[in-house]
Design a protein around this motif. Structure first.
Motif, mmCIF file in Angstrom:
data_model
loop_
_atom_site.group_PDB
_atom_site.id
_atom_site.type_symbol
_atom_site.label_atom_id
_atom_site.label_comp_id
_atom_site.label_asym_id
_atom_site.label_seq_id
_atom_site.Cartn_x
_atom_site.Cartn_y
_atom_site.Cartn_z
ATOM 1 N N PHE A 275 9.898 9.879 -7.982
ATOM 2 C CA PHE A 275 10.715 8.810 -7.524
ATOM 3 C C PHE A 275 10.510 8.400 -6.488
ATOM 4 O O PHE A 275 9.466 9.024 -5.437
ATOM 5 C CB PHE A 275 12.522 9.660 -6.596
ATOM 6 N N GLU A 276 10.591 7.539 -6.094
ATOM 7 C CA GLU A 276 9.876 6.393 -4.901
ATOM 8 C C GLU A 276 10.865 5.245 -4.631
ATOM 9 O O GLU A 276 11.382 4.789 -5.486
ATOM 10 C CB GLU A 276 8.467 5.859 -5.305
ATOM 11 N N LEU A 277 11.029 4.411 -3.581
ATOM 12 C CA LEU A 277 11.621 3.761 -2.711
ATOM 13 C C LEU A 277 10.870 2.081 -2.386
ATOM 14 O O LEU A 277 9.738 2.075 -1.741
ATOM 15 C CB LEU A 277 11.643 4.357 -1.267
ATOM 16 N N GLY A 278 10.896 1.515 -3.545
ATOM 17 C CA GLY A 278 10.719 -0.043 -3.968
ATOM 18 C C GLY A 278 11.465 -1.434 -2.761
ATOM 19 O O GLY A 278 12.195 -0.424 -2.279
ATOM 20 N N THR B 131 0.554 -0.959 -0.264
ATOM 21 C CA THR B 131 0.064 -0.274 0.011
ATOM 22 C C THR B 131 0.707 1.323 0.243
ATOM 23 O O THR B 131 0.356 2.019 0.007
ATOM 24 C CB THR B 131 -1.481 -0.022 1.416
ATOM 25 N N LYS B 132 2.125 1.248 0.045
ATOM 26 C CA LYS B 132 3.103 2.879 0.628
ATOM 27 C C LYS B 132 3.409 2.646 -1.137
ATOM 28 O O LYS B 132 3.724 3.766 -1.124
ATOM 29 C CB LYS B 132 4.613 2.391 1.261
ATOM 30 N N ARG B 133 3.436 1.640 -2.093
ATOM 31 C CA ARG B 133 3.677 2.015 -3.369
ATOM 32 C C ARG B 133 2.614 2.931 -3.972
ATOM 33 O O ARG B 133 1.813 2.401 -4.740
ATOM 34 C CB ARG B 133 3.479 0.569 -3.974
ATOM 35 N N LYS B 134 3.032 4.513 -3.598
ATOM 36 C CA LYS B 134 1.711 5.509 -3.786
ATOM 37 C C LYS B 134 2.274 5.548 -5.680
ATOM 38 O O LYS B 134 0.859 6.127 -5.988
ATOM 39 C CB LYS B 134 1.810 6.313 -3.343
ATOM 40 N N ILE B 135 3.102 5.831 -6.635
ATOM 41 C CA ILE B 135 2.619 6.016 -7.968
ATOM 42 C C ILE B 135 1.854 5.264 -8.785
ATOM 43 O O ILE B 135 1.393 5.345 -9.630
ATOM 44 C CB ILE B 135 4.434 6.326 -8.247
ATOM 45 N N ILE B 136 2.277 3.552 -7.990
ATOM 46 C CA ILE B 136 1.266 2.598 -9.187
ATOM 47 C C ILE B 136 -0.042 3.016 -8.584
ATOM 48 O O ILE B 136 -0.792 3.030 -9.500
ATOM 49 C CB ILE B 136 2.531 1.190 -8.220
ATOM 50 N N ILE B 137 -0.825 2.580 -7.232
ATOM 51 C CA ILE B 137 -1.568 3.214 -6.925
ATOM 52 C C ILE B 137 -2.441 4.163 -7.562
ATOM 53 O O ILE B 137 -3.054 3.746 -8.185
ATOM 54 C CB ILE B 137 -1.962 3.362 -5.435
ATOM 55 N N ASN C 66 8.612 5.222 4.688
ATOM 56 C CA ASN C 66 8.774 4.709 3.056
ATOM 57 C C ASN C 66 9.920 2.879 3.679
ATOM 58 O O ASN C 66 9.480 2.149 2.214
ATOM 59 C CB ASN C 66 8.731 4.786 1.981
ATOM 60 N N LEU C 67 10.081 2.841 4.988
ATOM 61 C CA LEU C 67 10.895 2.209 4.974
ATOM 62 C C LEU C 67 10.501 0.198 4.895
ATOM 63 O O LEU C 67 11.555 -0.688 4.100
ATOM 64 C CB LEU C 67 12.033 2.400 6.236
#
Length: 571
Positions: free
Chosen positions: A153-156, A135-141, A207-208
Motif C-alpha cells: 500500500f502506498e499513497l499516490g 521521490t516519495k514513491r518508494k515502491i516504484i523507485i 507522504n502527504l
C-alpha cells in the motif's frame, strides 16, 4: 413472644438466606465473567478471522493482478514500450485494462513508467503523461532499483491504493515498470459481504506531498495518522480511537461498536495506513442481557427452592433436636436421681454406723438408771449425769438427721458457705464407716467462703472418699490413709483428696468420668458417682476436676495412690 427455638430457627434461616443470596450473587458475577470472557474470545476469534480473510484477499488479489499483468504484457506490448510508441502500446493494452476494471471496479491506476520513473502512459488517463517521479514513491523507485515485482500500500497522487509494480523487460533489457493500483475498498467490500462490517481509513503522516488532495493535510488526526475517509461513527468519535490496539470498543448514539484495526503494509512491511473495520454489538449485547436475566432468574429460583427445602429440613431437624434434648434431659434426670439415691444409700449406711455408739450410750444410761433405782442407790448426781449423756446422744442423733435432710434437700440457688466447715461436716458423716474399715483421714483446710451448692459438693466429696475407702479395703495395708487439703489464691480454691490405695490403672484412667463406667460390678456400683461429680463441678459450680496417680512421702515411707483435684472459683 417467639420461643427460643423459633428465634434460633429464624436466625439460622436468615443466615442461610444471606449465604444463599451471597452465593447467588457470586455465581452471577462469575457467570457474567464467563459469558463476557466467552464473548470476548468470540470477538478475538472473529478479529483473527477477519485479519486472516483480509490477508487472503490481498494475496488472491496480488496473484490475480500479477496474472492479468503478465497477460497484458505480451511481446508486442513490451516491444512498443521499448520503442516508446505510446499510441501503439495503448491500443495493445486497452482491452486487457477494460477487462480488469470490469472484474474489479476498484482498479483505478494502470501506469507505464520509464526507467527514470517518469510516466510514459496512463492507461486510465492516456492524455496525462510525461510527469517525473516524486521521490516519495518508494515502491516504484525500489522496483526500478531491484527490477523485481513489488506489492504494497502506498499513497499516490489521488489516494491510498494497493500497488502491484511489475518490471518490464524486452530482449533481456530493462525498459521500465507498469504500476497497477487498486483501492482498499475492493477488499473491504468483499469482507463486508462476508461479515457485515463497515470501515474507515487512516493514512500515516509523512507522504502527504505525494497526494494532490490538499485537504488531506487539514483533516483530523489520531497520533501520526490522518483520518482519510469513513463514516461518522469513527469521524465523530476520534477521542475514543486508539490505533495502538488491535481492537477496542466505542460508544456512538447509545450503541456500542467493536473496532478491529488492520494494518495496511507497504512493500517493505512498514505500516502505511490503517483500516478500521467495525460492527454493531447491539445484537450481541441484547443476547448477553437476555442470557444474564435468564441466569439470574434461574439462580434465584434455585435459591428460593433451596430456602424452602432448608426450611422444611430445618423444622424437621429442630423437632428432632428438641426430642433429643428432652430425651437427654430425661436421661440426665434419671442418672442424677440414681446417683443421688446411691449417695443416699451410702449416707444412710454411714448414719447407721454413727448411730450405734450414741444409741449404745442411751441404752446403757437408761438401763443403769433403772437398775440403780430398783436397788435404791440412785442419787441426784448420778441421775443428772445419766440424763446429760442421754440428751447429748440425742442431740448428736438429731444433728445427723439434720445433715441427712440437708443433703437430700435440693437447692436451686447458689449460696455462700465455708469450705472448711463443709469438709468437716462431710467427714463427720463418713466418720463411722471410715472407722470401721480402719481408714485414717487427715484434714488440712482453711476457712474460705465460696458461693455454690454445698449439698452437691457434699455428694462429690462422699463419692470420691467412698471410692478411696473401697480401694483401700481391697488392699492389705497396715496403714490406710486419706488426706484432704485445700490451697487457695485470690480467684480460686483447690480441694485435694489423695489416698494410698495404689492408684488407678492407666488403661482406665480416661474412662472413670464416663457414665455407667464401674470396676465394682453391678451389685456394688452404678458407674454414675464420678460422672455426676464431674458434671456437678464443671457445669453447676463452674470449676474443674481432674485425677492423676501420684507418689508421696508420709512418716518416712513412700506411698502411691490416686489424687483428685477439685478447683472452684471464689465468687
Amino acid at each position: 413472644m417467639l420461643s427460643k427455638e423459633q428465634r434460633i430457627k429464624n436466625t439460622i434461616l436468615i443466615l442461610i438466606m444471606l449465604i444463599l443470596i451471597s452465593a447467588g450473587f457470586i455465581i452471577s458475577i462469575y457467570d457474567n465473567h464467563l459469558i463476557k470472557t466467552h464473548i470476548s474470545e468470540d470477538m478475538q476469534e472473529k478479529n483473527r478471522h477477519i485479519n486472516k480473510v483480509f490477508n487472503l484477499f490481498i494475496n488472491d488479489m496480488d496473484r490475480e493482478i500479477s496474472q492479468r499483468t503478465d497477460k497484458m504484457l505480451c511481446k508486442e506490448a513490451r516491444k512498443e514500450f521499448f520503442n516508446q510508441n505510446r499510441d501503439a502500446l495503448y491500443k495493445l493494452v486497452k482491452d486487457d485494462y477494460e477487462d480488469m476494471i470490469k472484474s474489479n471496479s476498484f482498479l483505478k491506476i494502470v501506469t507505464f513508467r520509464l526507467p527514470d520513473g517518469s510516466a510514459f502512459l496512463r492507461v486510465h488517463k492516456p492524455e496525462m503523461y510525461g510527469d517525473s517521479l516524486n521521490t516519495k514513491r518508494k515502491i516504484i523507485i525500489d522496483t526500478i532499483t531491484t527490477q523485481k515485482r513489488q506489492f504494497g500500500f502506498e499513497l499516490g497522487k489521488l489516494r491510498m491504493t494497493h500497488r502491484v509494480v511489475t518490471p518490464i523487460f524486452y530482449n533481456d533489457t530493462f525498459v521500465g515498470v507498469v504500476e497497477i493500483g487498486i483501492e482498499p475498498e475492493y477488499i473491504i467490500e468483499k469482507m463486508n459481504n462476508l461479515f457485515d462490517i463497515k470501515s474507515s481509513l487512516f493514512v500515516k503522516d509523512g507522504n502527504l506531498e505525494v497526494s494532490l488532495d490538499k485537504n488531506l493535510e487539514n483533516r483530523s488526526r489520531v497520533g501520526n495518522f490522518i483520518f482519510a475517509r469513513g463514516s461518522n461513527i469513527i469521524k465523530d468519535n476520534l477521542n475514543q480511537i486508539d490505533l495502538s490496539k488491535n481492537s477496542f470498543r466505542i460508544l456512538f448514539q447509545n450503541r456500542e461498536y467493536h473496532i478491529n484495526v488492520i494494518d495496511l503494509l507497504d512493500h517493505k512491511g512498514n505500516v502505511a495506513a490503517k483500516i478500521l473495520v467495525y460492527y454493531d454489538l447491539t445484537k450481541e449485547n441484547e443476547e448477553f442481557s437476555s442470557l444474564m436475566k435468564k441466569n439470574l432468574i434461574a439462580i434465584f429460583l434455585v435459591i428460593f427452592m433451596l430456602f424452602i427445602v432448608l426450611n422444611i429440613g430445618l423444622n424437621y431437624f429442630l423437632k428432632k433436636i428438641d426430642q433429643l434434648y428432652l430425651n437427654v434431659l430425661k436421661k440426665d434426670k434419671m442418672m442424677l436421681q440414681q446417683s443421688k439415691l446411691a449417695s443416699m444409700g451410702e449416707m444412710i449406711g454411714n448414719i447407721a454406723h454413727q448411730w450405734r455408739q450414741p444409741l449404745s450410750v442411751i441404752s446403757t444410761s437408761a438401763s443403769g438408771l433403772r437398775l440403780q433405782n430398783e436397788l435404791k442407790i440412785l442419787d441426784d448426781e448420778q441421775l443428772n449425769n445419766s440424763v446429760e449423756c442421754i440428751v447429748n446422744s440425742t442431740k448428736y442423733l438429731s444433728q445427723t438427721i439434720d445433715d441427712f435432710i440437708s443433703f437430700v434437700k435440693n437447692s436451686q440457688d447458689a449460696v455462700e458457705f465455708d469450705i472448711k466447715e463443709n469438709l468437716e461436716k462431710n467427714l463427720g458423716i463418713l466418720k463411722g464407716s471410715l472407722k470401721i474399715h480402719e481408714v485414717n483421714v487427715f484434714l488440712d483446710s482453711q476457712n474460705k467462703i465460696i458461693k455454690g451448692f454445698p449439698n452437691e459438693l457434699t455428694q462429690v466429696f462422699i463419692n470420691i472418699v467412698h471410692n478411696a475407702k473401697d480401694a483401700l479395703k481391697s488392699n492389705t495395708l497396715n496403714n490406710r490413709l486419706v488426706f484432704v487439703s485445700t490451697i487457695s489464691d485470690e480467684n480460686s480454691i483447690k480441694i485435694i483428696i489423695k489416698d494410698n490405695a495404689g492408684g488407678i490403672p492407666e488403661d482406665i484412667m480416661s474412662k472413670i468420668f464416663d457414665p455407667y463406667f464401674t470396676t465394682k460390678g453391678d451389685s456394688d456400683g452404678t458407674g454414675l458417682g464420678l460422672y455426676m461429680s464431674y458434671r456437678i463441678i464443671n457445669e453447676n459450680m463452674g470449676g474443674s476436676i481432674k485425677v492423676e496417680n501420684i507418689e508421696y512421702e508420709y512418716e518416712g515411707k513412700v506411698h502411691k495412690g490416686a489424687q483428685f483435684s477439685i478447683t472452684l472459683p471464689i465468687t
